[in-house]
Design a protein around this motif. Structure first.
Motif, PDB file in Angstrom:
ATOM      1  N   ALA A 205      -6.703  -6.750   0.492  1.00 29.00           N
ATOM      2  CA  ALA A 205      -5.673  -6.493  -0.527  1.00 29.00           C
ATOM      3  C   ALA A 205      -4.335  -7.081  -0.101  1.00 29.00           C
ATOM      4  O   ALA A 205      -3.603  -7.646  -0.934  1.00 29.00           O
ATOM      5  N   LEU A 206      -3.993  -6.960   1.173  1.00 31.36           N
ATOM      6  CA  LEU A 206      -2.744  -7.549   1.664  1.00 31.36           C
ATOM      7  C   LEU A 206      -2.766  -9.066   1.486  1.00 31.36           C
ATOM      8  O   LEU A 206      -1.789  -9.672   1.029  1.00 31.36           O
ATOM      9  N   LYS A 207      -3.888  -9.669   1.852  1.00 36.35           N
ATOM     10  CA  LYS A 207      -4.008 -11.127   1.744  1.00 36.35           C
ATOM     11  C   LYS A 207      -3.886 -11.587   0.304  1.00 36.35           C
ATOM     12  O   LYS A 207      -3.202 -12.577   0.003  1.00 36.35           O
ATOM     13  N   GLU A 208      -4.544 -10.876  -0.596  1.00 33.72           N
ATOM     14  CA  GLU A 208      -4.507 -11.230  -2.021  1.00 33.72           C
ATOM     15  C   GLU A 208      -3.084 -11.159  -2.565  1.00 33.72           C
ATOM     16  O   GLU A 208      -2.701 -11.930  -3.455  1.00 33.72           O
ATOM     17  N   ALA A 209      -2.291 -10.237  -1.993  1.00 34.49           N
ATOM     18  CA  ALA A 209      -0.897 -10.090  -2.447  1.00 34.49           C
ATOM     19  C   ALA A 209       0.068 -10.989  -1.682  1.00 34.49           C
ATOM     20  O   ALA A 209       1.277 -10.951  -1.930  1.00 34.49           O
ATOM     21  N   GLY A 210      -0.465 -11.783  -0.761  1.00 33.16           N
ATOM     22  CA  GLY A 210       0.388 -12.674   0.019  1.00 33.16           C
ATOM     23  C   GLY A 210       1.195 -11.963   1.087  1.00 33.16           C
ATOM     24  O   GLY A 210       2.245 -12.457   1.519  1.00 33.16           O
ATOM     25  N   LEU A 211       0.708 -10.807   1.547  1.00 32.54           N
ATOM     26  CA  LEU A 211       1.407 -10.026   2.562  1.00 32.54           C
ATOM     27  C   LEU A 211       0.731 -10.187   3.924  1.00 32.54           C
ATOM     28  O   LEU A 211      -0.499 -10.136   4.020  1.00 32.54           O
ATOM     29  N   GLU A 212       1.535 -10.349   4.949  1.00 38.67           N
ATOM     30  CA  GLU A 212       1.000 -10.443   6.302  1.00 38.67           C
ATOM     31  C   GLU A 212       0.773  -9.031   6.861  1.00 38.67           C
ATOM     32  O   GLU A 212       1.635  -8.162   6.724  1.00 38.67           O
ATOM     33  N   PRO A 213      -0.370  -8.787   7.498  1.00 40.36           N
ATOM     34  CA  PRO A 213      -0.577  -7.473   8.119  1.00 40.36           C
ATOM     35  C   PRO A 213       0.396  -7.267   9.275  1.00 40.36           C
ATOM     36  O   PRO A 213       0.760  -8.212   9.972  1.00 40.36           O
ATOM     37  N   ILE A 214       0.829  -6.045   9.460  1.00 37.39           N
ATOM     38  CA  ILE A 214       1.779  -5.700  10.519  1.00 37.39           C
ATOM     39  C   ILE A 214       1.027  -4.871  11.559  1.00 37.39           C
ATOM     40  O   ILE A 214       0.676  -3.702  11.302  1.00 37.39           O
ATOM     41  N   PRO A 215       0.712  -5.439  12.733  1.00 40.83           N
ATOM     42  CA  PRO A 215      -0.106  -4.742  13.731  1.00 40.83           C
ATOM     43  C   PRO A 215       0.414  -3.351  14.102  1.00 40.83           C
ATOM     44  O   PRO A 215      -0.376  -2.427  14.329  1.00 40.83           O
ATOM     45  N   SER A 216       1.726  -3.174  14.146  1.00 39.94           N
ATOM     46  CA  SER A 216       2.279  -1.881  14.552  1.00 39.94           C
ATOM     47  C   SER A 216       2.034  -0.781  13.525  1.00 39.94           C
ATOM     48  O   SER A 216       2.224   0.408  13.809  1.00 39.94           O
ATOM     49  N   HIS A 230       0.359  12.710  15.011  1.00 38.66           N
ATOM     50  CA  HIS A 230       0.925  11.952  16.131  1.00 38.66           C
ATOM     51  C   HIS A 230       1.269  10.523  15.728  1.00 38.66           C
ATOM     52  O   HIS A 230       2.358  10.009  16.026  1.00 38.66           O
ATOM     53  N   GLU A 231       0.350   9.854  15.045  1.00 38.31           N
ATOM     54  CA  GLU A 231       0.575   8.454  14.682  1.00 38.31           C
ATOM     55  C   GLU A 231       1.682   8.315  13.638  1.00 38.31           C
ATOM     56  O   GLU A 231       2.494   7.388  13.692  1.00 38.31           O
ATOM     57  N   THR A 232       1.744   9.240  12.708  1.00 33.64           N
ATOM     58  CA  THR A 232       2.801   9.184  11.695  1.00 33.64           C
ATOM     59  C   THR A 232       4.169   9.420  12.334  1.00 33.64           C
ATOM     60  O   THR A 232       5.134   8.696  12.043  1.00 33.64           O
ATOM     61  N   ARG A 233       4.225  10.393  13.200  1.00 30.24           N
ATOM     62  CA  ARG A 233       5.493  10.683  13.875  1.00 30.24           C
ATOM     63  C   ARG A 233       5.987   9.465  14.661  1.00 30.24           C
ATOM     64  O   ARG A 233       7.166   9.136  14.651  1.00 30.24           O
ATOM     65  N   GLY A 234       5.044   8.761  15.307  1.00 28.37           N
ATOM     66  CA  GLY A 234       5.414   7.561  16.052  1.00 28.37           C
ATOM     67  C   GLY A 234       5.891   6.443  15.153  1.00 28.37           C
ATOM     68  O   GLY A 234       6.894   5.772  15.450  1.00 28.37           O
ATOM     69  N   MET A 235       5.199   6.233  14.041  1.00 28.54           N
ATOM     70  CA  MET A 235       5.575   5.131  13.150  1.00 28.54           C
ATOM     71  C   MET A 235       6.904   5.388  12.437  1.00 28.54           C
ATOM     72  O   MET A 235       7.629   4.451  12.113  1.00 28.54           O
ATOM     73  N   LEU A 236       7.233   6.654  12.212  1.00 25.67           N
ATOM     74  CA  LEU A 236       8.508   6.972  11.567  1.00 25.67           C
ATOM     75  C   LEU A 236       9.704   6.641  12.466  1.00 25.67           C
ATOM     76  O   LEU A 236      10.837   6.537  11.986  1.00 25.67           O
ATOM     77  N   GLN A 237       9.444   6.470  13.748  1.00 30.89           N
ATOM     78  CA  GLN A 237      10.504   6.124  14.686  1.00 30.89           C
ATOM     79  C   GLN A 237      10.696   4.620  14.851  1.00 30.89           C
ATOM     80  O   GLN A 237      11.587   4.185  15.583  1.00 30.89           O
ATOM     81  N   ARG A 258       2.200  16.913   7.641  1.00 28.84           N
ATOM     82  CA  ARG A 258       2.963  17.755   8.562  1.00 28.84           C
ATOM     83  C   ARG A 258       4.076  16.958   9.233  1.00 28.84           C
ATOM     84  O   ARG A 258       5.204  17.439   9.369  1.00 28.84           O
ATOM     85  N   ALA A 259       3.754  15.712   9.638  1.00 30.05           N
ATOM     86  CA  ALA A 259       4.764  14.874  10.286  1.00 30.05           C
ATOM     87  C   ALA A 259       5.905  14.534   9.331  1.00 30.05           C
ATOM     88  O   ALA A 259       7.078  14.514   9.718  1.00 30.05           O
ATOM     89  N   LEU A 260       5.579  14.267   8.074  1.00 36.05           N
ATOM     90  CA  LEU A 260       6.614  13.963   7.082  1.00 36.05           C
ATOM     91  C   LEU A 260       7.509  15.178   6.844  1.00 36.05           C
ATOM     92  O   LEU A 260       8.736  15.051   6.748  1.00 36.05           O
ATOM     93  N   ASP A 261       6.899  16.354   6.767  1.00 33.91           N
ATOM     94  CA  ASP A 261       7.681  17.576   6.566  1.00 33.91           C
ATOM     95  C   ASP A 261       8.647  17.795   7.730  1.00 33.91           C
ATOM     96  O   ASP A 261       9.819  18.142   7.528  1.00 33.91           O
ATOM     97  N   GLU A 262       8.153  17.581   8.931  1.00 35.49           N
ATOM     98  CA  GLU A 262       8.988  17.781  10.117  1.00 35.49           C
ATOM     99  C   GLU A 262      10.169  16.803  10.149  1.00 35.49           C
ATOM    100  O   GLU A 262      11.241  17.123  10.661  1.00 35.49           O
ATOM    101  N   ALA A 263       9.943  15.598   9.590  1.00 39.33           N
ATOM    102  CA  ALA A 263      11.004  14.580   9.573  1.00 39.33           C
ATOM    103  C   ALA A 263      11.944  14.752   8.383  1.00 39.33           C
ATOM    104  O   ALA A 263      12.886  13.971   8.214  1.00 39.33           O
ATOM    105  N   GLY A 264      11.702  15.756   7.560  1.00 42.89           N
ATOM    106  CA  GLY A 264      12.550  15.992   6.392  1.00 42.89           C
ATOM    107  C   GLY A 264      12.322  14.985   5.282  1.00 42.89           C
ATOM    108  O   GLY A 264      13.200  14.784   4.434  1.00 42.89           O
ATOM    109  N   LEU A 265      11.135  14.372   5.249  1.00 42.87           N
ATOM    110  CA  LEU A 265      10.810  13.368   4.233  1.00 42.87           C
ATOM    111  C   LEU A 265       9.925  13.978   3.159  1.00 42.87           C
ATOM    112  O   LEU A 265       9.083  14.841   3.438  1.00 42.87           O
ATOM    113  N   ARG A 266      10.093  13.503   1.935  1.00 42.96           N
ATOM    114  CA  ARG A 266       9.311  14.002   0.802  1.00 42.96           C
ATOM    115  C   ARG A 266       8.108  13.096   0.548  1.00 42.96           C
ATOM    116  O   ARG A 266       8.265  11.910   0.267  1.00 42.96           O
TER     117      ARG A 266
END
Length: 341
Positions: A205-216, A230-237, A258-266
């Motif tokens: 889907a990324l390729k079809e939209a012309g978007l490069e995948p982001i390894p991180s 854990h992974e969401t909390r890391g990526m939000l930083q 849970r990670a989004l709630d802790e970060a105050g994100l909706r």
């Protein structure tokens, strides 16, 4: 009522009644219908032991659990699949048996089950991209079915699977259409075939939209709630965090929330989330309106269908290979929305 009493009521021999109930082709259809109607009326149901004597089968289906996968026994996905399969087994007079085996002795465990006549067939769950158990069972020439597929196995075998690639391609495209460009994939272990196919769909889907995948933004591990958190909390930083997250499991998605709630994100406004496998008996996706937008595929139904296919294979071992590809439904809930400015 036992077999003898049912036979006396019908005025037929016990052998004829047993053969009529067990699907033998030499029994006339008229007789079969009469016997089945009487059995239903009087509440007669042959037990597995008696039916096994009549058919020369054990009337047991085996599930061999590798030692490295024993934790899956408490996974609600595994539980739903087994619950669906068990219903079909019971409908056909089969019992179910679980057996444990060390990863280094899987072939020995399978051979032991079949050589001592403990089972008539086995279900193989959680296949890897290169799954050696399929080759083992194929060489043995015994009835089996795979819940999933193995990309690296080229020999034909019976399987039932959800279209994982298409499901995640469609889900990713849905997020792209909402304007998201930094889309994270929180995937399962990618030596598992389902996870490989889901990543393939995401990348397509990324390729079809012309978007490069982001390894991180691509993560892979066992699909637990703690992993999603854990992974969401890391990526939000990150300097450029994701605006959308695609999860391979409802269980992981709970951790994401849970990670989004802790970060105050909706969820659904600041960050969109899509989950998979939301049709679980003990982990429902909300009531009237789904909490998560999700790619829905009933694991319980897959268990019912897999059991039916395996029983058909046991009864007709020479029939052509049977396969079934299920499509997942994209259900829109409250967890997705347009990409934030």
């Amino acid at each position: 009522m036992n077999l003898k009493q049912l036979s006396e009521t019908l005025g037929l021999s016990q052998t004829t009644v047993s053969r009529a109930l067990n699907g033998y082709p030499e029994v006339k259809e008229e007789t079969r219908e009469r016997v089945q109607a009487a059995a239903a009326k009087h509440g007669y149901r042959p037990n597995s032991w008696a039916k096994g004597l009549a058919t020369g089968r054990s009337m047991v289906i085996g599930h061999v659990i590798p030692s490295s996968s024993q934790h899956e026994m408490v996974n609600p996905i595994f539980g739903d699949f087994v619950a669906g399969a068990a219903k079909t087994y019971a409908d056909h007079g089969y019992d179910m048996m679980f057996s444990n085996a060390e990863d280094t002795s899987i072939e020995k465990a399978y051979r032991n089950l079949f050589q001592r006549g403990a089972v008539d067939g086995v279900v193989l769950q959680g296949p890897k991209v290169n799954e050696p158990r399929i080759d083992v069972l194929t060489r043995m020439g015994v009835p089996f079915i795979v819940h999933g597929r193995s990309t690296g196995v080229t020999s034909p075998y019976d399987w039932i699977d959800v279209n994982n690639k298409r499901s995640f391609q469609r889900a990713t495209q849905f997020l792209i259409d909402l304007g998201h460009r930094r889309i994270s994939l929180i995937n399962g272990l990618e030596d598992m075939d389902f996870a490989k196919r889901r990543r393939d769909g995401y990348l397509a889907a990324l390729k079809e939209a012309g978007l490069e995948p982001i390894p991180s933004l691509m993560r892979s591990a066992e699909m637990t709630e703690v992993y999603g958190h854990h992974e969401t909390r890391g990526m939000l930083q990150l300097d450029h965090p994701p605006t959308a997250i695609l999860c391979s499991s409802m269980i992981s998605a709970v951790g994401v929330r849970r990670a989004l709630d802790e970060a105050g994100l909706r969820m659904g406004q600041d960050v969109s989330v899509i989950a998979h496998d939301d049709d679980l008996s003990y982990l429902k996706n909300g009531q009237d309106v789904p909490i998560f937008t999700a790619t829905r595929s009933s694991v319980r139904m897959a268990g019912e269908l897999a059991a039916e296919m395996l029983i058909n294979r046991i009864q007709a071992p020479c029939e052509p290979v049977m396969t079934q590809l299920l499509e997942a439904e994209l259900v829109v809930g409250r967890s997705t929305g347009p990409a934030p400015n």
